[in-house]
Design a protein around this motif. Structure first.
Motif, PDB file in Angstrom:
ATOM      1  N   VAL A  88       0.846  -1.225  -0.041  1.00  9.72           N
ATOM      2  CA  VAL A  88      -0.238  -0.049   0.009  1.00  9.72           C
ATOM      3  C   VAL A  88       0.858   1.288  -0.001  1.00  9.72           C
ATOM      4  CG1 VAL A  88      -1.466   1.176   1.407  1.00  9.72           C
ATOM      5  CG2 VAL A  88      -1.972  -1.179   1.003  1.00  9.72           C
ATOM      6  N   SER A  89       1.930   1.149   0.800  1.00 10.32           N
ATOM      7  CA  SER A  89       2.853   2.395   0.876  1.00 10.32           C
ATOM      8  C   SER A  89       3.473   2.679  -0.296  1.00 10.32           C
ATOM      9  CB  SER A  89       3.848   2.270   1.943  1.00 10.32           C
ATOM     10  OG  SER A  89       4.450   1.459   1.888  1.00 10.32           O
ATOM     11  N   LYS A  90       4.101   1.464  -0.991  1.00 10.29           N
ATOM     12  CA  LYS A  90       4.635   1.683  -2.380  1.00 10.29           C
ATOM     13  C   LYS A  90       3.524   2.417  -3.422  1.00 10.29           C
ATOM     14  CE  LYS A  90       8.425  -1.337  -2.099  1.00 10.29           C
ATOM     15  NZ  LYS A  90       9.154  -2.742  -2.550  1.00 10.29           N
ATOM     16  N   HIS A  91       2.336   1.499  -3.619  1.00  8.69           N
ATOM     17  CA  HIS A  91       1.358   1.870  -4.353  1.00  8.69           C
ATOM     18  C   HIS A  91       0.822   3.268  -4.585  1.00  8.69           C
ATOM     19  CE1 HIS A  91      -1.481   0.570  -7.642  1.00  8.69           C
ATOM     20  NE2 HIS A  91      -2.314   1.323  -7.024  1.00  8.69           N
ATOM     21  N   TYR A  92       0.405   3.721  -3.233  1.00 10.93           N
ATOM     22  CA  TYR A  92      -0.001   5.023  -3.174  1.00 10.93           C
ATOM     23  C   TYR A  92       0.765   6.203  -2.604  1.00 10.93           C
ATOM     24  CZ  TYR A  92      -4.354   2.401  -3.600  1.00 10.93           C
ATOM     25  OH  TYR A  92      -5.395   1.430  -4.291  1.00 10.93           O
ATOM     26  N   GLY A  93       2.067   5.754  -2.220  1.00 11.56           N
ATOM     27  CA  GLY A  93       3.051   6.897  -1.673  1.00 11.56           C
ATOM     28  C   GLY A  93       2.839   7.102  -0.440  1.00 11.56           C
ATOM     29  N   LEU A  94       2.375   6.403   0.345  1.00  9.48           N
ATOM     30  CA  LEU A  94       2.026   6.750   1.898  1.00  9.48           C
ATOM     31  C   LEU A  94       3.202   6.450   2.513  1.00  9.48           C
ATOM     32  CD1 LEU A  94      -1.942   5.676   1.970  1.00  9.48           C
ATOM     33  CD2 LEU A  94      -0.874   7.742   1.487  1.00  9.48           C
ATOM     34  N   GLN A  95       3.098   7.007   3.673  1.00  8.00           N
ATOM     35  CA  GLN A  95       4.233   6.809   4.758  1.00  8.00           C
ATOM     36  C   GLN A  95       3.391   6.006   6.007  1.00  8.00           C
ATOM     37  OE1 GLN A  95       7.261   7.243   4.355  1.00  8.00           O
ATOM     38  NE2 GLN A  95       8.101   6.438   6.465  1.00  8.00           N
ATOM     39  N   LEU A  96       3.710   4.872   6.064  1.00  4.65           N
ATOM     40  CA  LEU A  96       2.723   3.981   7.073  1.00  4.65           C
ATOM     41  C   LEU A  96       4.036   3.785   8.109  1.00  4.65           C
ATOM     42  CD1 LEU A  96       0.541   1.585   5.076  1.00  4.65           C
ATOM     43  CD2 LEU A  96      -0.169   3.422   6.399  1.00  4.65           C
ATOM     44  N   ARG A  97       3.681   3.955   9.516  1.00  4.17           N
ATOM     45  CA  ARG A  97       4.803   3.854  10.390  1.00  4.17           C
ATOM     46  C   ARG A  97       4.363   2.448  11.111  1.00  4.17           C
ATOM     47  NH1 ARG A  97       6.217   8.727  13.715  1.00  4.17           N
ATOM     48  NH2 ARG A  97       6.454   7.187  15.154  1.00  4.17           N
ATOM     49  N   ALA A  98       5.317   1.551  11.288  1.00  6.62           N
ATOM     50  CA  ALA A  98       5.207   0.171  12.164  1.00  6.62           C
ATOM     51  C   ALA A  98       4.842   0.580  13.601  1.00  6.62           C
ATOM     52  CB  ALA A  98       6.233  -0.511  12.083  1.00  6.62           C
ATOM     53  N   ASP A  99       5.270   1.641  14.091  1.00  8.35           N
ATOM     54  CA  ASP A  99       5.028   1.876  15.548  1.00  8.35           C
ATOM     55  C   ASP A  99       3.372   2.750  15.844  1.00  8.35           C
ATOM     56  OD1 ASP A  99       5.907   4.287  14.580  1.00  8.35           O
ATOM     57  OD2 ASP A  99       7.289   4.575  16.186  1.00  8.35           O
ATOM     58  N   SER A 100       2.971   3.002  14.754  1.00  7.40           N
ATOM     59  CA  SER A 100       1.532   3.758  14.901  1.00  7.40           C
ATOM     60  C   SER A 100       0.690   3.131  15.536  1.00  7.40           C
ATOM     61  CB  SER A 100       1.053   4.346  13.631  1.00  7.40           C
ATOM     62  OG  SER A 100      -0.093   5.042  13.731  1.00  7.40           O
ATOM     63  N   GLU A 101      -0.004   4.059  16.670  1.00 10.01           N
ATOM     64  CA  GLU A 101      -1.149   3.354  17.540  1.00 10.01           C
ATOM     65  C   GLU A 101      -2.333   3.254  16.683  1.00 10.01           C
ATOM     66  OE1 GLU A 101      -1.707   5.771  20.793  1.00 10.01           O
ATOM     67  OE2 GLU A 101       0.417   5.363  21.811  1.00 10.01           O
ATOM     68  N   ASP A 102      -2.386   3.844  15.272  1.00 10.12           N
ATOM     69  CA  ASP A 102      -3.580   3.762  14.699  1.00 10.12           C
ATOM     70  C   ASP A 102      -3.491   2.503  13.615  1.00 10.12           C
ATOM     71  OD1 ASP A 102      -4.431   6.039  15.467  1.00 10.12           O
ATOM     72  OD2 ASP A 102      -3.727   7.343  14.071  1.00 10.12           O
ATOM     73  N   ASN A 103      -2.475   1.834  13.715  1.00  8.04           N
ATOM     74  CA  ASN A 103      -2.393   0.658  12.747  1.00  8.04           C
ATOM     75  C   ASN A 103      -3.616  -0.552  12.837  1.00  8.04           C
ATOM     76  OD1 ASN A 103      -0.253   1.634  11.243  1.00  8.04           O
ATOM     77  ND2 ASN A 103       1.264   0.390  12.399  1.00  8.04           N
ATOM     78  N   HIS A 104      -3.785  -0.749  14.084  1.00 10.34           N
ATOM     79  CA  HIS A 104      -4.901  -1.672  14.325  1.00 10.34           C
ATOM     80  C   HIS A 104      -6.165  -1.121  13.839  1.00 10.34           C
ATOM     81  CE1 HIS A 104      -6.869  -5.022  16.361  1.00 10.34           C
ATOM     82  NE2 HIS A 104      -7.654  -4.106  16.628  1.00 10.34           N
ATOM     83  N   ARG A 105      -6.529   0.070  13.867  1.00 12.42           N
ATOM     84  CA  ARG A 105      -7.780   0.653  13.251  1.00 12.42           C
ATOM     85  C   ARG A 105      -7.716   0.676  11.842  1.00 12.42           C
ATOM     86  NH1 ARG A 105      -8.633   5.193  11.187  1.00 12.42           N
ATOM     87  NH2 ARG A 105      -6.839   6.328  12.021  1.00 12.42           N
ATOM     88  N   ILE A 106      -6.684   1.079  11.227  1.00 11.89           N
ATOM     89  CA  ILE A 106      -6.251   1.243   9.799  1.00 11.89           C
ATOM     90  C   ILE A 106      -6.420  -0.280   9.381  1.00 11.89           C
ATOM     91  CG2 ILE A 106      -4.741   1.820   8.169  1.00 11.89           C
ATOM     92  CD1 ILE A 106      -3.381   3.997  10.159  1.00 11.89           C
ATOM     93  N   PHE A 107      -5.907  -1.084   9.428  1.00 12.69           N
ATOM     94  CA  PHE A 107      -5.811  -2.412   9.094  1.00 12.69           C
ATOM     95  C   PHE A 107      -6.876  -3.583   9.616  1.00 12.69           C
ATOM     96  CE2 PHE A 107      -1.618  -0.770   8.407  1.00 12.69           C
ATOM     97  CZ  PHE A 107      -1.491  -1.054   6.991  1.00 12.69           C
ATOM     98  N   SER A 108      -7.965  -3.015  10.368  1.00 12.67           N
ATOM     99  CA  SER A 108      -8.896  -3.812  10.729  1.00 12.67           C
ATOM    100  C   SER A 108      -9.797  -4.445   9.492  1.00 12.67           C
ATOM    101  CB  SER A 108      -9.726  -2.975  11.716  1.00 12.67           C
ATOM    102  OG  SER A 108     -10.318  -2.024  11.306  1.00 12.67           O
ATOM    103  N   THR A 109     -10.222  -3.568   8.757  1.00 10.69           N
ATOM    104  CA  THR A 109     -10.969  -4.315   7.491  1.00 10.69           C
ATOM    105  C   THR A 109     -10.605  -3.466   6.559  1.00 10.69           C
ATOM    106  OG1 THR A 109     -12.786  -2.441   7.544  1.00 10.69           O
ATOM    107  CG2 THR A 109     -12.964  -4.243   9.218  1.00 10.69           C
ATOM    108  N   LEU A 110     -11.004  -4.092   5.339  1.00  7.77           N
ATOM    109  CA  LEU A 110     -10.858  -3.539   4.004  1.00  7.77           C
ATOM    110  C   LEU A 110     -11.552  -1.897   3.965  1.00  7.77           C
ATOM    111  CD1 LEU A 110     -10.108  -3.463   1.021  1.00  7.77           C
ATOM    112  CD2 LEU A 110     -11.960  -4.641   0.220  1.00  7.77           C
ATOM    113  N   ARG A 111     -12.339  -1.752   4.537  1.00  2.76           N
ATOM    114  CA  ARG A 111     -13.195  -0.290   4.501  1.00  2.76           C
ATOM    115  C   ARG A 111     -12.253   0.745   5.453  1.00  2.76           C
ATOM    116  NH1 ARG A 111     -18.080   0.843   3.144  1.00  2.76           N
ATOM    117  NH2 ARG A 111     -18.830  -1.279   3.682  1.00  2.76           N
ATOM    118  N   THR A 112     -11.853   0.088   6.438  1.00  3.55           N
ATOM    119  CA  THR A 112     -10.994   1.134   7.195  1.00  3.55           C
ATOM    120  C   THR A 112      -9.669   1.456   6.568  1.00  3.55           C
ATOM    121  OG1 THR A 112     -10.015  -0.486   8.763  1.00  3.55           O
ATOM    122  CG2 THR A 112     -12.087   0.741   9.516  1.00  3.55           C
ATOM    123  N   LEU A 113      -9.310   0.408   5.701  1.00  2.00           N
ATOM    124  CA  LEU A 113      -7.906   0.742   5.153  1.00  2.00           C
ATOM    125  C   LEU A 113      -8.226   1.494   3.986  1.00  2.00           C
ATOM    126  CD1 LEU A 113      -4.868   0.309   4.888  1.00  2.00           C
ATOM    127  CD2 LEU A 113      -5.415  -1.820   3.562  1.00  2.00           C
TER     128      LEU A 113
END
Length: 95
Positions: free
Chosen positions: A59-84
């Motif tokens: 996702v970060s490569k395809h969309y040019g987004l910076q996703l941090r492994a230590d982000s507290e939001d990752n559980h929410r972001i990656f919970s479903t296809l819709r949230t991602l």
């Protein structure tokens, strides 16, 4: 951007992301069969933490987004296809 275009772009992003997930993880499921509100992790699609890391990389490569492994939001972001997908749309608007 109108509400109709916003909804259409969100649906398109969901389809794109589903296809990226299937391709990146070589899943035996059609992208259209991934339900937007089905959990990606654990039950649902059945992905594990390594799968989620792989999705984050693609996702970060395809969309040019910076996703941090230590982000507290990752559980929410990656919970479903819709949230991602919603996260990607919001990040693209902000960026």
């Amino acid at each position: 951007m109108s509400i109709e275009n916003s909804v259409a772009s969100g649906a398109n992003i969901q389809q794109e992301v589903a296809a990226l997930i299937v391709e990146a993880l070589n899943l035996d499921v059609a992208p259209a069969d991934i339900q937007p509100d089905e959990p990606l992790y654990g039950e649902g699609l059945g992905l594990d933490s390594i799968d989620i890391l792989e999705i984050a990389l693609v996702v970060s490569k395809h969309y040019g987004l910076q996703l941090r492994a230590d982000s507290e939001d990752n559980h929410r972001i990656f919970s479903t296809l819709r949230t991602l997908s919603d996260y990607i749309v919001a990040a693209k608007r902000a960026g």
